[in-house]
Design an enzyme around this catalytic site. Structure first.
Site, short mmCIF file in Angstrom:
data_model
loop_
_atom_site.label_atom_id
_atom_site.label_comp_id
_atom_site.label_asym_id
_atom_site.label_seq_id
_atom_site.Cartn_x
_atom_site.Cartn_y
_atom_site.Cartn_z
N GLN A 146 27.40 41.14 48.05
CA GLN A 146 28.27 42.12 48.08
C GLN A 146 29.18 41.40 47.25
O GLN A 146 29.42 40.52 47.24
CB GLN A 146 29.11 41.89 49.88
CG GLN A 146 29.22 41.12 49.82
CD GLN A 146 29.97 41.64 51.40
OE1 GLN A 146 30.87 41.44 52.03
NE2 GLN A 146 28.76 41.65 52.31
N HIS A 167 28.13 37.35 46.16
CA HIS A 167 28.52 36.67 47.30
C HIS A 167 27.55 37.08 48.76
O HIS A 167 27.19 38.53 48.54
CB HIS A 167 29.74 35.69 48.30
CG HIS A 167 30.04 36.46 48.62
ND1 HIS A 167 31.39 37.64 48.07
CD2 HIS A 167 30.37 36.83 49.94
CE1 HIS A 167 31.94 38.37 48.55
NE2 HIS A 167 31.30 37.94 50.12
N GLU A 189 38.74 35.71 50.45
CA GLU A 189 38.20 35.52 52.20
C GLU A 189 38.11 33.71 52.43
O GLU A 189 37.46 33.61 50.94
CB GLU A 189 37.06 36.03 52.59
CG GLU A 189 35.70 36.04 51.62
CD GLU A 189 34.55 37.07 52.66
OE1 GLU A 189 35.51 38.01 53.23
OE2 GLU A 189 33.60 36.70 52.56
N ARG A 219 28.01 47.39 47.79
CA ARG A 219 27.19 46.14 47.82
C ARG A 219 26.47 45.85 47.39
O ARG A 219 26.42 47.10 45.46
CB ARG A 219 26.40 46.49 49.15
CG ARG A 219 27.49 46.46 50.84
CD ARG A 219 26.58 47.09 51.61
NE ARG A 219 27.71 46.76 53.06
CZ ARG A 219 28.26 47.10 53.57
NH1 ARG A 219 29.54 48.12 53.23
NH2 ARG A 219 29.51 46.82 54.84
N HIS A 241 33.63 41.82 46.50
CA HIS A 241 35.50 42.62 47.16
C HIS A 241 35.88 42.75 45.64
O HIS A 241 36.05 41.82 45.09
CB HIS A 241 35.63 41.31 47.93
CG HIS A 241 35.28 41.07 49.27
ND1 HIS A 241 34.02 42.10 49.74
CD2 HIS A 241 34.87 40.37 50.09
CE1 HIS A 241 34.22 42.04 50.85
NE2 HIS A 241 34.06 40.46 50.59
#
Length: 389
Positions: free
Chosen positions: A95, A255, A132, A274, A97
């Site tokens: 995926q 990642h 993240e 994704r 972001h």
């Protein structure tokens, strides 16, 4: 609310989760089902509860009191981060972001086109980016960022597969070659994927220089047979973390977490594009538009001496370790924070308020306030999540 409060946290039961890791941390009995993530925070889809009330509702009723005026000014009347324990027995989807600008544009576009929020084709659930940081609690495997082009070409040569890919990586700059190859990877057919699967399985058993990475690829192939994400995975760095090591994942970095248990801290968003290892919708055009095609080895983080803080550029969050040792630690409260105990037994104490014990797996919400909270607990280890500086 007093200076601190015990959190009652929901468990998310995704198919890739471990049935034992989160129960082992929290001291509960496994029930035989996968327990993938323990959520700590105020995300509206699965908020923690305080005294039986959802934390997001409590914050909405008193944002200045529970977040502090400075946090409200910076981020609005919502907790800007989401804290998790992640426990993977099998690979999560590959995926990426989006950045904040990409999320805002994507959200507006899907709203204008009338795509329902619960549609399997919906990508943007909110207008936020989702940086993240993941810190391993033990051995942890992941795929993270694009491997340098020359290294991927050598890997493909050693496997004896996808020779045109290796040639493209040698003949053109990586920034030109990788978008082409990512699209080719996601269009791989069954015969080509079978050849790649056989090659990585052989290499995993060979004991050669690529055996460790190929063992991970072969395991992924067994978990997601026929999934084109395997071909995409060959373009990415394979990473092994030990306890206390971390990865920071900025917008655009492809990642996948492969296996292991860790704590994960992120901006309070659910935007995911994704690129494989999933039965969910894959939007290839949207994916390539937000992906960063920078190459290089991933940067593995460790807590900085003195502060025990993990370096991160994110404004929404900051992660650090707290080890009380033989002497109490003063926990200042300039911003909202969550403390998660992962070892030993910690005790929170503030004048005029009952003490709060945190055994392993327990967490507490600390609202901003003028006075410090005292934390004790020889042998205890806690992760502290709060806003960025």
């Amino acid at each position: 609310m007093p200076p601190y409060a015990l959190l009652d946290n929901p468990v998310r039961r995704y198919a890739w989760g471990s049935p034992t890791a989160i129960p082992a941390l929290t001291g509960t009995a496994p029930d035989g089902t996968p327990q993938a993530e323990l959520w700590m925070g105020a995300h509206p889809s699965a908020p923690s509860r305080v005294g039986g009330r959802p934390l997001d509702e409590l914050i909405a009723a008193d944002p200045d009191g529970l977040l502090g005026p400075d946090t409200v000014r910076r981020f609005g009347p919502a907790l800007p981060f989401l804290f998790k324990v992640l426990a993977a027995d099998r690979a999560l989807s590959l995926q990426v972001h989006p950045s904040r600008a990409q999320a805002e544009a994507g959200y507006a576009d899907e709203e204008a086109r009338g795509i329902p929020r619960d549609s399997p084709r919906r990508v943007y659930q909110d207008r936020s980016h989702k940086p993240e940081l993941l810190c391993a609690l033990g051995e942890f495997e992941a795929l993270c960022g694009f491997r340098p082009a020359a290294g991927t070409a050598r890997l493909l040569d050693a496997l004896g597969v996808l020779a045109p890919w290796a040639a493209l990586l040698r003949d053109r700059p990586a920034a030109e070659a990788l978008p082409v190859l990512l699209r080719r990877a996601l269009a791989c057919g069954p015969a080509e994927l079978a050849t790649v699967t056989e090659a990585v399985t052989r290499a995993a058993a060979s004991g050669g220089p690529y055996a460790e990475a190929c063992a991970a690829y072969a395991r992924v192939a067994g978990q997601y047979p026929g999934d084109a994400g395997l071909a995409a995975a060959l373009l990415l760095n394979h990473v092994r973390l030990t306890a206390g090591q971390a990865l920071y994942l900025d917008s655009g970095v492809p990642h996948a977490y492969l296996r292991g248990t860790g704590v994960e801290l992120m901006a309070n968003s659910d935007n995911v594009l994704r690129c494989g290892l999933t039965a969910k919708h894959v939007d290839i055009d949207g994916l390539t538009a937000v992906t960063s095609f920078r190459t290089g080895p991933p940067r593995i983080l460790t807590p900085e001496p003195g502060t025990l803080e993990f370096p991160s550029p994110a404004a929404e969050f900051r992660l650090s370790l707290v080890r009380p040792g033989d002497h109490p630690v003063r926990v200042e409260r300039p911003a909202p924070q969550i403390l998660l105990c992962v070892a030993g037994r910690a005790l929170l104490r503030a004048p005029g308020h009952p003490d709060l014990a945190l055994p392993p797996g327990a967490s507490a919400y600390l609202r901003p306030g003028a006075g410090p909270v005292e934390l004790t607990g020889p042998g205890a280890e806690l992760f502290r999540a709060t806003t960025g500086r």
